[in-house]
Scaffold this motif. Structure first.
Motif, PDB file in Angstrom:
ATOM      1  N   GLY A  49       0.803  -1.226   0.000  1.00  0.00           N
ATOM      2  CA  GLY A  49       0.000   0.000   0.000  1.00  0.00           C
ATOM      3  C   GLY A  49       0.831   1.268   0.000  1.00  0.00           C
TER       4      GLY A  49
ATOM      5  N   SER B 256       2.316   2.437  -2.735  1.00  0.00           N
ATOM      6  CA  SER B 256       2.209   3.084  -4.046  1.00  0.00           C
ATOM      7  C   SER B 256       0.935   2.619  -4.743  1.00  0.00           C
TER       8      SER B 256
ATOM      9  N   GLY C 256      -2.229   3.413  -4.605  1.00  0.00           N
ATOM     10  CA  GLY C 256      -3.528   3.250  -3.967  1.00  0.00           C
ATOM     11  C   GLY C 256      -3.920   4.460  -3.134  1.00  0.00           C
ATOM     12  N   GLU C 257      -5.123   4.445  -2.640  1.00  0.00           N
ATOM     13  CA  GLU C 257      -5.602   5.543  -1.813  1.00  0.00           C
ATOM     14  C   GLU C 257      -4.817   5.580  -0.497  1.00  0.00           C
ATOM     15  N   GLY C 258      -4.291   6.737  -0.178  1.00  0.00           N
ATOM     16  CA  GLY C 258      -3.519   6.880   1.059  1.00  0.00           C
ATOM     17  C   GLY C 258      -2.063   6.461   0.943  1.00  0.00           C
ATOM     18  N   SER C 259      -1.626   6.068  -0.270  1.00  0.00           N
ATOM     19  CA  SER C 259      -0.245   5.604  -0.444  1.00  0.00           C
ATOM     20  C   SER C 259       0.776   6.684  -0.108  1.00  0.00           C
TER      21      SER C 259
END
Length: 202
Positions: free
Chosen positions: A147, A149, A151-154
């Motif tokens: 998670g 890179s 994705g959401e919040g990466s």
């Protein structure tokens, strides 16, 4: 007291950085002299030769200018012979300056000997009396799976990992991956991400 000997040459931005490092380690230390080095073909050719013969550690500040110099040099010098030393982002100013720099962070010249030695060790430099860090194959796929890179919040999670590892926040994805492979393992990274998520969920 005998200073640790660094096998590779070290490249810093200016004379104050060079003075600080020369008090901590016994090494061949050269200066970029700022952005002017980009147009100095003779100096670039000399540094290319040095890098080929003994390796070269790029050791710039963790501000915008330092990253610009670092990234441009990566394109001009032999990549397989370059090591990257990063200092943590520590707010403050050097004693000789009347006010902090633009980013408000201490540069290489403001670092204590322990931080300088740790940064050099993490870079993979060969230092007498110090064990080089293990090199591990953390991949882009690993970053995605954890998670860090894509994705959401990466981006936020990456920043927390950088902070935990005392890495500059300005590192791009490739430099971040390079730094991870110098200083940690896939297992340690997995545990760190899990811990960060646990604290965030609380």
């Amino acid at each position: 007291m005998t200073k640790p000997v660094v096998q590779e040459a070290i490249l810093v931005e200016g004379r104050y950085d060079k003075n600080t490092l020369s008090q901590v380690v016994d090494a061949a230390i050269f200066e970029t002299g700022g952005f002017g080095i980009m147009k100095d073909r003779e100096k670039i050719e000399f540094l290319r030769t040095v890098a080929e013969k003994r390796g070269l550690v790029i050791f710039t500040d963790s501000d915008g200018a330092g990253f610009v110099i670092r990234n441009r040099l990566k394109g001009l010098l032999p990549p397989g012979k370059l090591l990257q030393a990063y200092i943590p982002e520590i707010p403050g100013k050097e004693k000789r300056k009347q006010k902090p720099g633009k980013a408000g962070l201490l540069g290489v010249e403001g670092m204590c000997p322990e931080i300088i030695l740790e940064a050099l060790r993490r870079s993979g430099a060969h230092i007498s009396g110090m064990e080089a860090p293990r090199r591990n194959a953390i991949t882009r796929q690993d970053l995605f799976a954890l998670g860090l890179s894509g994705g959401e919040g990466s981006a936020g999670l990456r920043e927390q990992v950088k902070k935990a590892l005392r890495l500059p926040s300005g590192l791009g994805t490739n430099a971040f991956l390079d730094a991870l492979n110098l200083i940690t393992t896939r297992e340690e990274l997995d545990s760190m991400v899990e811990s960060i998520r646990g604290h965030t969920a609380e």
